[in-house]
Design a protein around this motif. Structure first.
Motif, PDB file in Angstrom:
ATOM      1  N   PRO A  56     -42.588 -11.145  -1.324  1.00 32.51           N
ATOM      2  CA  PRO A  56     -42.502  -9.882  -2.076  1.00 32.51           C
ATOM      3  C   PRO A  56     -43.641  -9.202  -2.454  1.00 32.51           C
ATOM      4  CG  PRO A  56     -41.419 -11.784  -3.138  1.00 32.51           C
ATOM      5  CD  PRO A  56     -42.320 -12.295  -1.916  1.00 32.51           C
ATOM      6  N   TYR A  57     -45.030  -9.927  -2.190  1.00 24.70           N
ATOM      7  CA  TYR A  57     -46.041  -9.225  -2.565  1.00 24.70           C
ATOM      8  C   TYR A  57     -47.106  -9.629  -1.550  1.00 24.70           C
ATOM      9  CZ  TYR A  57     -50.546  -8.238  -5.440  1.00 24.70           C
ATOM     10  OH  TYR A  57     -51.846  -7.747  -5.544  1.00 24.70           O
ATOM     11  N   TYR A  58     -48.151  -8.439  -1.016  1.00 25.01           N
ATOM     12  CA  TYR A  58     -49.153  -8.729  -0.155  1.00 25.01           C
ATOM     13  C   TYR A  58     -50.341  -7.892  -0.942  1.00 25.01           C
ATOM     14  CZ  TYR A  58     -46.083 -10.804   3.197  1.00 25.01           C
ATOM     15  OH  TYR A  58     -45.137 -11.884   3.968  1.00 25.01           O
ATOM     16  N   TYR A  59     -51.394  -8.388  -1.203  1.00 22.27           N
ATOM     17  CA  TYR A  59     -52.392  -8.144  -1.796  1.00 22.27           C
ATOM     18  C   TYR A  59     -52.957  -6.619  -1.115  1.00 22.27           C
ATOM     19  CZ  TYR A  59     -56.943  -7.750  -4.368  1.00 22.27           C
ATOM     20  OH  TYR A  59     -58.019  -7.558  -5.219  1.00 22.27           O
ATOM     21  N   ASN A  60     -52.894  -6.584   0.236  1.00 19.79           N
ATOM     22  CA  ASN A  60     -53.447  -5.355   0.891  1.00 19.79           C
ATOM     23  C   ASN A  60     -52.270  -4.134   0.929  1.00 19.79           C
ATOM     24  OD1 ASN A  60     -55.960  -6.599   1.123  1.00 19.79           O
ATOM     25  ND2 ASN A  60     -55.481  -7.563   2.953  1.00 19.79           N
ATOM     26  N   ASN A  61     -51.132  -4.515   0.625  1.00 20.63           N
ATOM     27  CA  ASN A  61     -50.171  -3.295   0.721  1.00 20.63           C
ATOM     28  C   ASN A  61     -50.578  -2.219  -0.587  1.00 20.63           C
ATOM     29  OD1 ASN A  61     -48.959  -4.560   2.607  1.00 20.63           O
ATOM     30  ND2 ASN A  61     -47.019  -4.973   1.577  1.00 20.63           N
ATOM     31  N   LYS A  62     -50.344  -0.982  -0.129  1.00 20.16           N
ATOM     32  CA  LYS A  62     -50.813  -0.088  -1.171  1.00 20.16           C
ATOM     33  C   LYS A  62     -49.634   0.713  -1.926  1.00 20.16           C
ATOM     34  CE  LYS A  62     -54.737  -0.224   0.851  1.00 20.16           C
ATOM     35  NZ  LYS A  62     -56.005  -1.120   0.290  1.00 20.16           N
ATOM     36  N   GLN A  63     -48.315   0.236  -1.751  1.00 14.60           N
ATOM     37  CA  GLN A  63     -47.080   0.719  -2.506  1.00 14.60           C
ATOM     38  C   GLN A  63     -46.595  -0.287  -3.445  1.00 14.60           C
ATOM     39  OE1 GLN A  63     -45.864   4.043  -1.771  1.00 14.60           O
ATOM     40  NE2 GLN A  63     -47.814   4.150  -1.285  1.00 14.60           N
ATOM     41  N   PHE A  64     -46.431   0.139  -4.608  1.00 18.85           N
ATOM     42  CA  PHE A  64     -45.852  -0.624  -5.775  1.00 18.85           C
ATOM     43  C   PHE A  64     -44.360  -0.033  -5.891  1.00 18.85           C
ATOM     44  CE2 PHE A  64     -44.945  -1.610 -10.204  1.00 18.85           C
ATOM     45  CZ  PHE A  64     -45.705  -2.915 -10.251  1.00 18.85           C
ATOM     46  N   TYR A  65     -43.496  -1.379  -5.916  1.00 20.50           N
ATOM     47  CA  TYR A  65     -42.129  -0.935  -6.042  1.00 20.50           C
ATOM     48  C   TYR A  65     -41.696  -1.806  -7.212  1.00 20.50           C
ATOM     49  CZ  TYR A  65     -42.243  -0.003  -1.130  1.00 20.50           C
ATOM     50  OH  TYR A  65     -42.632   0.574  -0.056  1.00 20.50           O
ATOM     51  N   GLY A  66     -42.356  -2.212  -8.365  1.00 20.83           N
ATOM     52  CA  GLY A  66     -41.706  -2.817  -9.370  1.00 20.83           C
ATOM     53  C   GLY A  66     -42.406  -4.149  -9.652  1.00 20.83           C
ATOM     54  N   ILE A  67     -41.612  -4.729 -10.762  1.00 16.26           N
ATOM     55  CA  ILE A  67     -41.604  -6.292 -11.072  1.00 16.26           C
ATOM     56  C   ILE A  67     -40.453  -6.959 -10.577  1.00 16.26           C
ATOM     57  CG2 ILE A  67     -41.964  -8.022 -12.761  1.00 16.26           C
ATOM     58  CD1 ILE A  67     -44.630  -6.106 -12.257  1.00 16.26           C
ATOM     59  N   ARG A  68     -40.616  -7.961  -9.432  1.00 12.63           N
ATOM     60  CA  ARG A  68     -39.579  -8.507  -9.151  1.00 12.63           C
ATOM     61  C   ARG A  68     -39.343  -9.923  -9.771  1.00 12.63           C
ATOM     62  NH1 ARG A  68     -38.438 -10.057  -2.641  1.00 12.63           N
ATOM     63  NH2 ARG A  68     -38.636  -7.885  -2.240  1.00 12.63           N
ATOM     64  N   ALA A  69     -38.019 -10.056 -10.063  1.00 16.38           N
ATOM     65  CA  ALA A  69     -37.673 -11.612 -10.460  1.00 16.38           C
ATOM     66  C   ALA A  69     -37.208 -12.278  -9.307  1.00 16.38           C
ATOM     67  CB  ALA A  69     -36.486 -11.470 -11.272  1.00 16.38           C
ATOM     68  N   SER A  70     -37.940 -13.291  -8.646  1.00 14.94           N
ATOM     69  CA  SER A  70     -38.104 -13.761  -7.432  1.00 14.94           C
ATOM     70  C   SER A  70     -37.735 -15.122  -7.309  1.00 14.94           C
ATOM     71  CB  SER A  70     -39.549 -13.390  -6.836  1.00 14.94           C
ATOM     72  OG  SER A  70     -39.548 -14.100  -5.502  1.00 14.94           O
ATOM     73  N   HIS A  71     -37.051 -15.498  -6.177  1.00 14.53           N
ATOM     74  CA  HIS A  71     -36.999 -16.982  -5.807  1.00 14.53           C
ATOM     75  C   HIS A  71     -37.469 -17.212  -4.599  1.00 14.53           C
ATOM     76  CE1 HIS A  71     -33.558 -15.740  -8.683  1.00 14.53           C
ATOM     77  NE2 HIS A  71     -34.100 -16.513  -9.375  1.00 14.53           N
ATOM     78  N   TRP A  72     -38.488 -16.557  -4.150  1.00 14.94           N
ATOM     79  CA  TRP A  72     -39.264 -16.908  -2.963  1.00 14.94           C
ATOM     80  C   TRP A  72     -40.120 -18.293  -3.094  1.00 14.94           C
ATOM     81  CZ3 TRP A  72     -40.299 -14.770   1.626  1.00 14.94           C
ATOM     82  CH2 TRP A  72     -41.564 -15.266   2.405  1.00 14.94           C
ATOM     83  N   ILE A  73     -39.951 -18.911  -1.905  1.00 15.00           N
ATOM     84  CA  ILE A  73     -40.556 -20.182  -1.861  1.00 15.00           C
ATOM     85  C   ILE A  73     -41.945 -20.133  -1.625  1.00 15.00           C
ATOM     86  CG2 ILE A  73     -40.609 -22.530  -0.704  1.00 15.00           C
ATOM     87  CD1 ILE A  73     -37.536 -22.125  -0.193  1.00 15.00           C
ATOM     88  N   SER A  74     -42.866 -20.338  -2.635  1.00 14.06           N
ATOM     89  CA  SER A  74     -44.366 -20.060  -2.498  1.00 14.06           C
ATOM     90  C   SER A  74     -45.014 -20.615  -1.119  1.00 14.06           C
ATOM     91  CB  SER A  74     -44.873 -20.747  -3.726  1.00 14.06           C
ATOM     92  OG  SER A  74     -46.461 -20.228  -3.667  1.00 14.06           O
ATOM     93  N   GLY A  75     -45.477 -19.630  -0.501  1.00 14.08           N
ATOM     94  CA  GLY A  75     -46.295 -20.131   0.718  1.00 14.08           C
ATOM     95  C   GLY A  75     -45.494 -20.520   2.001  1.00 14.08           C
TER      96      GLY A  75
END
Length: 757
Positions: free
Chosen positions: A97-116
């Motif tokens: 959901p998040y990459y530090y170098n991306n320039k666009q912000f789409y909001g705050i996500r309630a995420s279930h991404w498996i870290s790493g």
């Protein structure tokens, strides 16, 4: 470039100091020294979200960007939902959901991404604030943002959105989030709430009178049964603490005054506010995997009307307590940042799955709600990765939690009929190889961890080890892949392509890992008095010998008639090896190092082969199969080479800042490796409860265990350049080997490493 990087790091550190100073004031006068004593301030949630900057990442085979795929997760340890800024759309595989170098912000996500990981998010939704005119297409409302003014901690996130003149802040509890939006000028402000379905599914409803929004995003399976419904959704219930003047729903750019919408592409709800400068909107959000009503109950029980500042303080304190189990006394601030960031990453998964009332979705998609009678239910076990170090780390630090993990695995086996191999999305997946739920359950049991039905666990583990499911069951991802071939030949031959698996073929790696799992199960069989099983399984634990070709001194693909796969390339990616090479996988025999040494031709031959691996730069720390390799010098006459290589890896493979990880963190395994190695010991064979020793990174550290005992770890150097262990004492008695047991560690006391040149 180094000067510029140092400047940005300094600026981030100054912002963190200011934040924690303010936080200490929010918590109250009783915590006036919070900022000075804080460990959470060392955590860098952005680590692993950018292209790797570690020295080691410059030497990997792939020349593309090296991303660890972590996210700046805001939530307590092992929570149900992580809250993250979103700079990447979709829930597609391998897109965090998040990459530090991306320039666009789409909001705050309630995420279930498996870290790493390189998997996919699921059941998520996003809350995005905008101002001015209403826009509902993501490409239109996305806003450019910079890291200026951005703050991320495990308990708090803040970002400034200059285009909209809005300040966005977020905090969280185990199952809920709290977002605060502050207007920096008078304007019309809209909240966009979007279930993130990539399949045009989902539902959202607005209750304008009550100021409530609810909905869900259906979850679908991945790997085995890919795309099929998983039997549950990501549910949410949101309460807005500010009256909104207008509301409606949308699908892409089509806007409606309706108050609900279902199963359309890029659907969502919008809420409109008239705001003056300095006014705020508080967004209270509950999540659940069972129902909207449960999400509401979770919100009422965990947050209710608690203030934003109080939630930040409580979640910060939860992290302080968790991180504070390990205290570091060392002048190196950079190493402290790396260490506590690793400890943070190692406590993201497995994921809490049950509601506050104990309810959770039954395993394997049967659409029923179960209720825990005691403890908690967990999922998202990236088992091929985390059985090696991340779960063993929790066995040391939080055995009660591990008992819940084990209980959850047994429940999955009972509900689905088979012990899962790699349970994620609360489903069978057959992802990766091995049968390492068995290795984990055996490891926990052998260390005296209970809280689960060991007899049921044994029944399920034994079923995996001795039986082949029927074809329909097998297609659903149940049972060991290629178990019939393994039982028939004592290895998986090249003729068996291992179909109906996420990873096909990889026969040698599978053989090696099944042999380890057989050994793991044998240890439980012995303790339970099952003599025949023990003897059969210990014999199978030696199956690694069947794929070891003494002519080349390494493991190698083999056919049914016993002949070897040709040509042989020791350092190439071969179809019979998982994510590595024959040279790398040859060292995966943690259950029988003496036997492997004998096959190789003696301890000196093992040392030479290890030397060759490192000299050729064939050691690949960015993936799990070789994580035990640097510690294998302890089985030779040159244990100082373990210390040399581990120290080098700690220095080269990890750093601070967003690019601080050189490969996928894989649910905390890479990070747990760092924690263990930095403390001075590592579980090469976690089932045995024996740890191989190396030189600690820090001059002094301490571990406080849940039994109330504390282990003090110290290094005493003869000279400034004394980097190698000359002797080790535990409570004044010298250790006779370069190893220490689990029981010795948790008994506490003083572990002193005497260092010479």
């Amino acid at each position: 470039m180094k000067i510029l990087k140092s400047f940005f790091q300094l600026r981030h550190n100054l912002k963190s100091v200011l934040f924690y100073t303010c936080l200490s004031l929010l918590i109250g006068s009783s915590s006036s020294v919070f900022a000075q004593q804080s460990l959470i301030r060392y955590v860098q949630p952005f680590s692993g979200t950018s292209t790797s900057t570690t020295l080691a990442s410059q030497h990997v085979e792939a020349k593309s960007e090296q991303l660890a795929n972590t996210i700046p997760a805001v939530a307590p340890p092992f929570s149900m939902t992580q809250w993250t800024p979103q700079t990447q759309l979709s829930e597609k595989k391998c897109l965090a959901p998040y990459y530090y170098n991306n320039k666009q912000f789409y909001g705050i996500r309630a995420s279930h991404w498996i870290s790493g990981s390189c998997t996919q998010d699921y059941g998520s939704f996003t809350i995005m604030p905008i101002s001015g005119k209403l826009k509902t297409r993501a490409t239109d409302y996305a806003t450019s943002y910079t890291h200026e003014g951005e703050i991320a901690t495990p308990a708090y996130y803040k970002a400034n959105l200059p285009e909209y003149n809005l300040l966005t802040e977020a905090t969280a509890t185990l199952r809920c989030g709290l977002i605060k939006i502050t207007a920096q000028k008078a304007d019309s402000v809209y909240l966009l709430i979007t279930p993130n379905s990539d399949q045009a599914k989902g539902y959202i409803k607005i209750d304008r009178q009550k100021g409530e929004i609810s909905g869900y995003n259906p979850v679908h399976r991945i790997y085995q049964g890919w795309g099929q419904p998983a039997g549950f959704s990501g549910y949410f219930f949101i309460r807005i603490k500010k009256n909104f003047s207008i509301s409606g729903v949308f699908s892409e750019s089509r806007v409606s005054a309706d108050q609900s919408i279902e199963n359309q592409k890029d659907l969502g709800a919008y809420l409109g506010f008239k705001m003056q400068k300095g006014e705020t909107i508080s967004i209270y959000a509950g999540t659940s995997f069972t129902s909207i009503a449960a999400a509401k109950l979770n919100l009422e029980k965990e947050i209710n009307a608690t203030s934003f500042e109080t939630v930040v303080a409580k979640t910060s304190q939860a992290w302080e307590q968790s991180l504070g189990q390990v205290k570091i006394n060392d002048p190196g601030e950079k190493n402290k940042r790396i260490f506590y960031t690793a400890l943070y990453h190692a406590q993201q998964h497995p994921r809490l799955f049950n509601d506050v009332d104990g309810g959770y979705p039954a395993f394997a998609g049967n659409y029923t709600r179960k209720v825990m009678q005691k403890g908690n239910y967990y999922d998202d076990f990236s088992m091929w990765d985390i059985y090696r170090a991340q779960l063993p780390l929790m066995e040391l630090l939080n055995p009660g939690l591990v008992g819940d993990f084990a209980s959850a695995l047994v429940l999955k086996g009972q509900q689905g009929g088979w012990l899962p191999i790699f349970p994620c999305w609360n489903s069978y997946t057959a992802a990766m190889i091995g049968d390492h739920a068995t290795a984990f359950l055996a490891s926990a049991y052998n260390k005296g961890i209970r809280g689960f039905d060991v007899n049921e666990a044994y029944r399920l583990m034994r079923q995996n080890a001795f039986q082949m499911p029927d074809s329909a069951t097998y297609l659903q991802g149940k049972g060991r892949r290629a178990i019939n071939s393994y039982l028939k030949y004592g290895y998986i031959p090249m003729e068996d392509a291992v179909v109906n698996a996420f990873h096909t073929k990889e026969q040698v790696s599978r053989t090696l890992e099944y042999a380890y799992d057989d050994y793991a199960l044998a240890t439980v069989a012995k303790n339970l008095g099952k003599k025949a099983d023990y003897e059969a399984l210990m014999k199978r634990a030696l199956n690694y010998k069947n794929v070891f070709d003494t002519a080349v001194g390494m493991v190698r693909g083999r056919f049914e008639n016993g002949t070897w796969y040709s040509p042989f390339h020791a350092d190439h990616r071969e179809p019979y090896i998982t994510e590595g090479t024959p040279r790398q996988y040859t060292f995966y025999v943690p259950q029988d190092m003496p036997g492997l040494i004998k096959l190789m031709g003696g301890a000196k031959k093992l040392e030479n082969e290890l030397d060759s691996l490192f000299a050729k730069k064939e050691y690949w720390h960015g993936n799990e199969p070789g994580h035990q390799i640097p510690f294998l010098y302890n089985y030779t006459a040159s244990p100082r080479k373990t210390q040399q290589q581990v120290s080098r890896i700690l220095e080269e493979e990890y750093s601070d800042g967003p690019g601080g990880l050189s490969g996928n963190d894989d649910a905390g395994q890479m990070s747990a490796w760092y924690v263990f190695a930095a403390l001075g010991f590592y579980p090469v064979d976690p089932v045995s409860g024996v740890y191989q020793i190396t030189s600690p990174l820090f001059s002094q550290s301490s571990i406080t265990f849940k039994n109330g005992k504390t282990l003090l770890i110290k290094t005493q150097r003869e000279t400034k350049n004394a980097n190698y262990i000359t002797r080790i004492t535990l409570n004044g008695k010298q250790l006779s080997k370069n190893e220490i047991t689990h029981q010795q560690l948790i008994n506490g006391g003083s572990l002193i490493f005497y260092m010479g040149e």
